[in-house]
Design a protein around this motif. Structure first.
Motif, PDB file in Angstrom:
ATOM      1  N   ILE A  24       0.828  -1.208   0.000  1.00  0.00           N
ATOM      2  CA  ILE A  24       0.000   0.000   0.000  1.00  0.00           C
ATOM      3  C   ILE A  24       0.865   1.262   0.000  1.00  0.00           C
ATOM      4  N   VAL A  25       1.947   1.216   0.780  1.00  0.00           N
ATOM      5  CA  VAL A  25       2.811   2.386   0.917  1.00  0.00           C
ATOM      6  C   VAL A  25       3.773   2.538  -0.256  1.00  0.00           C
ATOM      7  N   ASP A  26       4.345   1.435  -0.716  1.00  0.00           N
ATOM      8  CA  ASP A  26       5.485   1.492  -1.633  1.00  0.00           C
ATOM      9  C   ASP A  26       5.173   1.188  -3.092  1.00  0.00           C
ATOM     10  N   THR A  27       3.950   0.772  -3.407  1.00  0.00           N
ATOM     11  CA  THR A  27       3.642   0.346  -4.773  1.00  0.00           C
ATOM     12  C   THR A  27       2.506   1.191  -5.327  1.00  0.00           C
ATOM     13  N   PRO A  28       2.828   2.316  -5.965  1.00  0.00           N
ATOM     14  CA  PRO A  28       1.781   3.225  -6.448  1.00  0.00           C
ATOM     15  C   PRO A  28       0.784   2.558  -7.389  1.00  0.00           C
ATOM     16  N   GLU A  29       1.267   1.629  -8.243  1.00  0.00           N
ATOM     17  CA  GLU A  29       0.358   1.017  -9.223  1.00  0.00           C
ATOM     18  C   GLU A  29      -0.697   0.135  -8.560  1.00  0.00           C
TER      19      GLU A  29
END
Length: 392
Positions: A56-61
């Motif tokens: 959720i925090v690190d994967t914008p896609e």
């Protein structure tokens, strides 16, 4: 006035059953035993939840639209897993990711059948399959399974008409729990292939099959994609029920048709759920093996404890995966018995009438117990309550 699509079918059975507990009080010394729904109530394992939080925090896609047929990494990894499990050639291009296995079935039917066509379902059937066929204008052709809950391919052959588009199998079975022998699955495949039909196999509960080795050899047929449509769910394997991630494995041409349906319904599967499913495939084999053993222990508890009920005239028709399917001894329809059991025994289960066509002669004697959330001790208590119950 013509009916709407939703008016052509019945109310959701699990939601109907939940209403039976409204206004009923359950004491601390006899709490409700809920064996009505085959869905884990626990969240995913903590390492998976921690990985999801990081995604959720690190994967914008993970927060954006993705491919209609799902993430390519997940499709490739699932193809690799299934190719290893079943043998044969399966590629990521054969895999479509869906918003749960119910959508996998709905999308498959949309690609296979039209108004007035027919699909053969062994009974007792999974009620959501029947509901979708009703709403699609597709006629359900019921195939009796007999006392062992194993459908007969020769009886199925007699039901095939020029309007038949598919045969549906669920193994391990919902609601019956039985595991279809590989020879039986092959016989249905050969029957479907010889008539130019699709064979849809829902393997939602494959991770909890009691057998070692592949449950069937259909993917080893070099032309499997012309006939086979395999459905799967990550909900049961990794407790991702609320994230809605399932799959379809079939031919590229059929997936192209399925893509049209998926694009107009959900656009893409849940992105976070897909990332979680991929993480599970890469990291949770040992954990899932432990979950399987626990379910097999609960199955053993059903079989070990059933003499308590058989002495009272009950019979166990099928048991496996998440389910025990039973015949009760009372001179009352299971539809009424199930409601009475809530009030008088503190047990919520589903009647056979929810898994059969209206008026079927056997439906009133049958009940389904979903034991995924009841351990051995809970199963013993369940059987004691049922054994002590006598309808007024």
């Amino acid at each position: 006035m013509a009916q709407s699509r939703t008016e052509t079918t019945f109310a959701p059975p699990v939601m109907e059953a939940r209403r039976w507990i409204d206004g009923v009080t359950f004491s601390d010394d006899r709490p409700l035993i809920n064996v009505s729904q085959a869905a884990p109530v626990d969240p995913p394992p903590k390492p998976m939840r921690e990985a999801m939080a990081q995604i959720i925090v690190d994967t914008p896609e993970a927060h954006l639209y993705g491919p209609v047929l799902g993430m390519s990494d997940l499709r490739d990894r699932l193809a690799e897993k299934f190719a290893g499990a079943y043998g044969g050639e399966i590629t990521g291009a054969n895999v479509g990711i869906t918003s749960g296995c119910n959508q996998a079935f709905s999308a498959s039917i949309a690609a296979l059948a039209g108004e007035g066509d027919e699909v053969i379902l062994p009974i007792p059937y999974y009620f959501n399959h029947r509901m979708w066929l009703d709403m699609s204008g597709v006629h359900t052709v019921a195939l009796d399974s007999g006392p062992d809950l194993l459908p007969d391919p020769s009886a199925c052959a007699a039901l095939i008409t020029k309007r038949t588009k598919a045969i549906v199998l669920v193994t391990p079975n919902n609601p019956g729990g039985v595991e279809y022998p590989s020879e039986l699955v092959r016989a249905f495949y050969d029957l479907a292939k010889s008539h130019g039909l699709a064979l849809i196999i829902d393997e939602t509960y494959r991770d909890f099959d009691s057998r070692s080795g592949p449950a069937h050899d259909l993917f080893q047929d070099p032309d499997w994609g012309d006939t086979l449509v395999q459905l799967y769910s990550f909900s049961k394997a990794y407790r991702l029920t609320g994230h809605r991630v399932g799959s379809i494995v079939t031919s590229l041409n059929r997936l192209a048709e399925i893509e049209k349906f998926l694009d107009t319904v959900t656009i893409c599967p849940n992105q976070l759920g897909q990332h979680a499913a991929l993480w599970g495939l890469n990291n949770l084999d040992e954990w899932l093996a432990g979950e399987r053993l626990e379910i097999l222990e609960r199955r053993a508890a059903i079989e070990d404890g059933f003499p308590t009920l058989s002495q009272q005239g009950w019979s166990l028709m099928g048991c496996g995966a998440y389910f025990a399917y039973m015949r009760h001894p009372f001179d009352v329809s299971s539809a009424e018995l199930a409601k009475t059991l809530v009030r008088e025994a503190g047990v919520l289960l589903l009647p056979g009438t929810m898994f059969m066509p209206d008026g079927h002669t056997d439906a009133g004697q049958q009940l389904r117990v979903a034991f995924a959330n009841v351990d051995r001790s809970g199963i013993e208590t369940l059987f004691q309550r049922l054994a002590n119950f006598t309808p007024a």
